[in-house]
Design a protein around this motif. Structure first.
Motif, mmCIF file in Angstrom:
data_model
loop_
_atom_site.group_PDB
_atom_site.id
_atom_site.type_symbol
_atom_site.label_atom_id
_atom_site.label_comp_id
_atom_site.label_asym_id
_atom_site.label_seq_id
_atom_site.Cartn_x
_atom_site.Cartn_y
_atom_site.Cartn_z
ATOM 1 N N GLY A 14 0.805 -1.224 0.000
ATOM 2 C CA GLY A 14 0.000 0.000 0.000
ATOM 3 C C GLY A 14 0.836 1.272 0.000
ATOM 4 N N SER A 15 2.137 1.134 0.227
ATOM 5 C CA SER A 15 2.992 2.327 0.203
ATOM 6 C C SER A 15 3.217 2.775 -1.248
ATOM 7 C CB SER A 15 4.328 2.051 0.893
ATOM 8 O OG SER A 15 5.052 1.085 0.154
ATOM 9 N N VAL A 16 3.815 3.910 -1.356
ATOM 10 C CA VAL A 16 4.066 4.505 -2.680
ATOM 11 C C VAL A 16 5.566 4.658 -2.885
ATOM 12 C CG1 VAL A 16 3.849 6.633 -4.039
ATOM 13 C CG2 VAL A 16 1.870 5.727 -2.807
ATOM 14 N N THR A 17 6.006 4.405 -4.107
ATOM 15 C CA THR A 17 7.386 4.732 -4.500
ATOM 16 C C THR A 17 7.298 5.541 -5.783
ATOM 17 O OG1 THR A 17 8.232 2.673 -3.570
ATOM 18 C CG2 THR A 17 9.656 3.846 -5.119
ATOM 19 N N PRO A 18 7.614 6.849 -5.700
ATOM 20 C CA PRO A 18 7.542 7.688 -6.912
ATOM 21 C C PRO A 18 8.437 7.133 -8.018
ATOM 22 C CG PRO A 18 7.786 9.056 -4.968
ATOM 23 C CD PRO A 18 8.012 7.636 -4.523
ATOM 24 N N LEU A 19 8.012 7.378 -9.232
ATOM 25 C CA LEU A 19 8.785 6.933 -10.396
ATOM 26 C C LEU A 19 9.626 8.109 -10.892
ATOM 27 C CD1 LEU A 19 9.118 4.456 -12.266
ATOM 28 C CD2 LEU A 19 7.336 5.445 -13.720
ATOM 29 N N PHE A 20 10.928 7.900 -10.928
ATOM 30 C CA PHE A 20 11.789 8.999 -11.382
ATOM 31 C C PHE A 20 11.934 8.930 -12.895
ATOM 32 C CE2 PHE A 20 16.042 10.965 -12.102
ATOM 33 C CZ PHE A 20 15.696 12.244 -11.669
ATOM 34 N N ILE A 21 11.660 10.049 -13.548
ATOM 35 C CA ILE A 21 11.787 10.147 -15.010
ATOM 36 C C ILE A 21 13.062 10.949 -15.281
ATOM 37 C CG2 ILE A 21 10.643 10.760 -17.171
ATOM 38 C CD1 ILE A 21 8.954 8.883 -15.513
ATOM 39 N N PRO A 22 14.186 10.291 -15.599
ATOM 40 C CA PRO A 22 15.462 11.022 -15.720
ATOM 41 C C PRO A 22 15.437 12.134 -16.754
ATOM 42 C CG PRO A 22 15.818 8.638 -15.715
ATOM 43 C CD PRO A 22 14.345 8.857 -15.831
ATOM 44 N N GLU A 23 14.824 11.881 -17.923
ATOM 45 C CA GLU A 23 14.829 12.904 -18.979
ATOM 46 C C GLU A 23 14.137 14.191 -18.534
ATOM 47 O OE1 GLU A 23 13.239 11.164 -22.579
ATOM 48 O OE2 GLU A 23 15.054 11.854 -23.593
ATOM 49 N N ALA A 24 13.110 14.014 -17.689
ATOM 50 C CA ALA A 24 12.350 15.179 -17.216
ATOM 51 C C ALA A 24 12.870 15.685 -15.882
ATOM 52 C CB ALA A 24 10.876 14.812 -17.084
ATOM 53 N N ARG A 25 13.809 14.955 -15.294
ATOM 54 C CA ARG A 25 14.325 15.293 -13.949
ATOM 55 C C ARG A 25 13.161 15.474 -12.986
ATOM 56 N NH1 ARG A 25 18.823 19.841 -15.745
ATOM 57 N NH2 ARG A 25 19.664 18.640 -17.456
ATOM 58 N N ALA A 26 12.235 14.567 -13.068
ATOM 59 C CA ALA A 26 11.000 14.711 -12.290
ATOM 60 C C ALA A 26 10.607 13.396 -11.643
ATOM 61 C CB ALA A 26 9.881 15.198 -13.203
ATOM 62 N N TYR A 27 9.932 13.533 -10.488
ATOM 63 C CA TYR A 27 9.313 12.380 -9.835
ATOM 64 C C TYR A 27 7.839 12.364 -10.227
ATOM 65 C CZ TYR A 27 13.349 12.166 -6.629
ATOM 66 O OH TYR A 27 14.596 12.059 -6.073
#
Ligand code: FES
Length: 288
Positions: free
Chosen positions: A157-170
């Motif tokens: 049930g926990s969350v792990t954000p997905l890191f998008i390297p090209e966008a430098r964003a979670y």
């Protein structure tokens, strides 16, 4: 062929044309031999070279001549021979003259300089040219939004954000009913996801995700943010910045990294934080 490739090819052609023009100028200057000779020298070159030279024939030294005259029978007098040399000026064309060492070095220098400038210009352009597709600062296609959102949730049930390297964003999830009003209608939250810029809004450190606390915690000065990037503690002046989102016809998420949205500190957290132990020892600086 893409527009970017066409532009780069066009720039390369212009650079090559510039190099060829520089070489042609250097060649033209060096091929005119008169340009390197001053006026006085040119005038002397055109003038009469020398007075006629009279050369009297003489046989032997005066002593030998006297001895010969004494011993030998008298000979008929031989008239002195006068040789007159006329100055001959021959105009030589540049083609006949060939390439002198000076011309060769001038041309080589010009060609080397032109090649260097062309290479330098291309390298500078490629560095400064804005990226038209992909990469930070442009629109980044992160993939199918439904598949992306599924990857954000763990079995417990926990969350792990997905890191998008090209966008430098979670990429983080949110629940429609509990989302803070300040994130609505500004294009940053849609289809259950938001894209948070990884950069801390205090002094720009990269903010890592803390799995136990389910938030973002900056190791530089201790600013803390909730799962959706709401300010919680530390010297950060506002929430984490986020990007405008779009979706294409194939339901793919487009993160517009050229459109950064800032929001003020959250008056009330819409996502519980912390949900466990913190990843950094203590918060440095002002809180709340
Ligand atoms: S840079 Fe993150 S708290 Fe200072």
């Amino acid at each position: 062929m893409s527009a970017e490739n066409l532009i780069l090819i066009g720039v390369a052609l212009v650079a090559i044309a510039a190099a060829a023009a520089a070489f042609a100028i250097a060649y033209r200057r060096s091929s005119d031999w008169r340009s390197g000779v001053n006026a006085e020298t040119l005038a002397a070159d055109r003038s009469e070279v020398a007075e006629p030279v009279a050369v009297a024939a003489a046989q032997g030294t005066e002593a030998a001549a006297a001895a010969d005259a004494a011993e030998a029978p008298p000979e008929p007098a031989t008239p002195a021979v006068e040789v007159v040399s006329e100055p001959v000026v021959v105009e030589v064309s540049p083609e006949e003259a060939g390439v002198t060492r000076r011309q060769f070095f001038n041309r080589a220098l010009g060609a080397t300089f032109a090649t260097f400038m062309a290479g330098f210009g291309l390298a500078s352009l490629s560095f400064l040219w804005p990226k038209l597709t992909g990469g930070f600062g442009s629109d980044v296609n992160a993939g199918n939004v439904d598949e992306l959102r599924e990857q954000l949730f763990n079995e417990d049930g926990s969350v792990t954000p997905l890191f998008i390297p090209e966008a430098r964003a979670y990429l983080v999830p949110y629940e429609e009913g509990s989302l803070s009003p300040q994130f609505r209608d500004i294009g940053v939250a849609d289809r259950g996801v938001m894209a948070l810029w990884q950069r801390c809004v205090h002094l720009g450190c990269r903010v890592p995700w803390c799995q136990p606390s389910q938030g973002f915690e900056c190791p530089c000065h201790g600013s803390k943010y909730s799962l959706v990037g709401e300010y919680f503690a530390g010297p950060a002046p506002r929430n984490l910045d986020r990007f405008v989102l779009e979706f294409n016809a194939a339901d793919e998420l487009i993160i517009k990294t050229g459109s950064i949205v800032q929001t003020p500190r959250a008056p009330v957290l819409t996502v519980k934080y912390p949900q466990g132990p913190s990843c950094i020892a203590a918060t440095v600086g002002a809180e709340g």
